[in-house]
Scaffold this active site. Structure first.
Site, mmCIF file in Angstrom:
data_model
loop_
_atom_site.group_PDB
_atom_site.id
_atom_site.type_symbol
_atom_site.label_atom_id
_atom_site.label_comp_id
_atom_site.label_asym_id
_atom_site.label_seq_id
_atom_site.Cartn_x
_atom_site.Cartn_y
_atom_site.Cartn_z
ATOM 1 N N ASP A 197 -43.038 -48.156 -12.301
ATOM 2 C CA ASP A 197 -44.409 -47.635 -12.232
ATOM 3 C C ASP A 197 -45.213 -48.207 -13.403
ATOM 4 O O ASP A 197 -45.033 -47.780 -14.546
ATOM 5 C CB ASP A 197 -44.360 -46.104 -12.301
ATOM 6 C CG ASP A 197 -45.736 -45.468 -12.264
ATOM 7 O OD1 ASP A 197 -46.734 -46.208 -12.100
ATOM 8 O OD2 ASP A 197 -45.812 -44.233 -12.393
ATOM 9 N N GLU A 223 -45.090 -49.708 -8.476
ATOM 10 C CA GLU A 223 -46.166 -48.724 -8.358
ATOM 11 C C GLU A 223 -47.342 -49.057 -9.264
ATOM 12 O O GLU A 223 -47.155 -49.397 -10.440
ATOM 13 C CB GLU A 223 -45.589 -47.349 -8.717
ATOM 14 C CG GLU A 223 -46.598 -46.206 -8.729
ATOM 15 C CD GLU A 223 -45.922 -44.855 -8.955
ATOM 16 O OE1 GLU A 223 -44.723 -44.716 -8.617
ATOM 17 O OE2 GLU A 223 -46.581 -43.953 -9.488
ATOM 18 N N GLU A 249 -51.634 -42.063 -6.527
ATOM 19 C CA GLU A 249 -51.616 -40.799 -7.270
ATOM 20 C C GLU A 249 -52.982 -40.452 -7.847
ATOM 21 O O GLU A 249 -53.234 -39.297 -8.172
ATOM 22 C CB GLU A 249 -50.571 -40.847 -8.391
ATOM 23 C CG GLU A 249 -50.934 -41.775 -9.542
ATOM 24 C CD GLU A 249 -49.898 -41.759 -10.662
ATOM 25 O OE1 GLU A 249 -48.785 -42.238 -10.429
ATOM 26 O OE2 GLU A 249 -50.223 -41.267 -11.753
ATOM 27 N N HIS A 299 -46.605 -38.155 -5.052
ATOM 28 C CA HIS A 299 -46.565 -38.023 -6.506
ATOM 29 C C HIS A 299 -46.395 -36.548 -6.820
ATOM 30 O O HIS A 299 -47.117 -35.715 -6.275
ATOM 31 C CB HIS A 299 -47.892 -38.543 -7.079
ATOM 32 C CG HIS A 299 -47.996 -38.487 -8.563
ATOM 33 N ND1 HIS A 299 -48.652 -37.473 -9.219
ATOM 34 C CD2 HIS A 299 -47.539 -39.317 -9.524
ATOM 35 C CE1 HIS A 299 -48.593 -37.687 -10.521
ATOM 36 N NE2 HIS A 299 -47.925 -38.803 -10.734
ATOM 37 N N GLU A 324 -40.688 -37.105 -5.770
ATOM 38 C CA GLU A 324 -40.577 -37.402 -7.198
ATOM 39 C C GLU A 324 -40.103 -36.160 -7.962
ATOM 40 O O GLU A 324 -40.640 -35.068 -7.781
ATOM 41 C CB GLU A 324 -41.941 -37.846 -7.732
ATOM 42 C CG GLU A 324 -41.937 -38.141 -9.221
ATOM 43 C CD GLU A 324 -43.262 -38.745 -9.703
ATOM 44 O OE1 GLU A 324 -44.313 -38.482 -9.083
ATOM 45 O OE2 GLU A 324 -43.236 -39.483 -10.707
HETATM 46 MG MG MG Z 1 -47.326 -43.214 -11.187
#
Ligand code: MG
Length: 373
Positions: A197, A223, A249, A299, A324
């Site tokens: 990410d 990500e 997100e 998210h 997550e």
């Molecule tokens: Mg993220």
């Protein structure tokens, strides 16, 4: 049944740093009814701003505080109340903070619906397709390669089949990121999914190089390498990247996600129920994603309130690859409920208790409540 109050409580750690950790503070929402049922919700982020959006008085027809809009209404008319809040904040809202605040109230309304009917939220959404959902361990990038590998090995021993590191120095030096993933893959073997990410936008050229090189290590997704507003960049990256690209997100509402999917060409979207519009809106986003063959991997880097809402929704959608799971050692993460949500064998159980099936640990709430008076 009528809504009589929307109580907002800012929870905040004593020290809050400007890093990628989104659960150093949060807005706890309690929607009170005249029959004594209290719905619990959580909204992200900048709780002081979201509290003000909820408490604000009427400014004009299309700019009204959310509390004013829902008090006196029937809490079970969730869709009507969502539309009412959206329509009466059109000037200040439509995206961003106002939708974040609506999200928290929406989660609390679903909790009330469940408590009032004695049903878990997943039952009210049409019934669960599964009793548990696989969790991926989600951590911030460590300060050294050794630390990252050591933590990843521990997560794998804990039973996680997928592990993500994010933010920090990621994206600042492509060769170092590639070396880190090479070491992670060597340490974890082929069975564990690895996610990366970036969190902070990097140039498209670097993102392209990274995405191409990472494919040698079978990275599950890369990500947020680009700005959430660079939809043309995403479209270009997705077209040439052998590594799946994920984002979303920071996006809100079905309108925003429609853009991400259609203009950004994203094939993995990550709406956050406590930001994107609550259970009501993310359910619509999930339906849109399903119709277009887009994968939904939400998210949920926040407290167990959001995580429970996410699990109820993910129990009911067609594809639920992963949810997550924030592995940070943080009391707002691990001590907010009397029965914290825990990972067992890499999976999270979906609650069968009425509503969200959660009970606040009032000691934790009291300890971290930010006094605003
Ligand atoms: Mg993220």
């Amino acid at each position: 049944m009528k809504i009589v109050d929307v109580e907002t409580v800012i929870l905040r750690l004593p020290t809050v740093l400007p890093n990628g950790d989104g659960i150093q503070d949060l807005l706890l929402i309690k929607v009170h009814t005249d029959v004594g049922i209290i719905g619990i919700g959580e909204a992200h982020t900048m709780p002081t701003v979201l509290k003000a959006i909820i408490d604000a008085p009427v400014s004009q027809l299309a700019a009204q505080g959310l509390k004013h809009l829902v008090v006196g209404e029937d809490p079970l008319r969730i869709q009507y109340l969502w539309n009412k809040m959206y329509a009466h904040t059109l000037v200040a809202g439509r995206r961003g903070a106002v939708i974040n605040a609506i999200s928290g109230i929406d989660i609390a309304l679903w909790d009330i619906f469940g408590k009032a009917t004695g049903q878990p939220v997943h039952q009210l959404l049409g019934g669960a397709l599964r009793q548990n959902v696989a969790a991926y361990a989600s951590d911030l990038m460590g300060s050294s390669m050794d630390e990252v590998v050591r933590k990843a090995n521990q997560f794998a021993r804990d039973g996680f089949r997928a592990i993500k590191f994010g933010w920090g120095t990621l994206g600042t030096q492509v060769s170092r990121d590639i070396e880190m993933v090479r070491e992670l893959r060597a340490a974890l073997g082929p069975e564990v999914d690895i996610m990366l990410d970036i969190g902070t936008p990097i140039p498209l050229h670097n993102a392209t190089m990274l995405a191409k090189e990472l494919s040698a290590y079978d990275v599950f997704f890369l990500e947020e390498p680009l700005s959430p507003d660079d939809l043309a960049g995403y479209a270009e990256l997705v077209k040439i990247s052998p590594t799946p690209i994920a984002a979303g997100e920071k996006e809100t509402t079905r309108f925003g996600f429609q853009e991400l999917i259609e203009r950004g060409c994203l094939r993995i979207i990550q709406p956050d129920i406590a930001r994107a519009g609550g259970i009501t809106e993310v359910r619509r986003i999930a339906a849109m994603a399903e119709a277009k063959g887009v994968r939904l991997i939400p998210h949920s880097w926040a407290s167990d309130i959001l995580l429970s809402a996410t699990l109820h929704l993910m129990a009911t959608v067609q594809n639920a690859e992963y949810v997550e799971f924030n592995v940070m050692d943080n009391p707002l993460r691990t001590k907010l409920l009397n029965r914290p949500i825990r990972v067992e064998g890499g999976y999270l159980q979906v609650s069968d208790e009425p509503g969200l099936g959660i009970e606040l640990n009032e000691e934790t709430v009291a300890r971290y409540t930010l006094r605003t008076d």
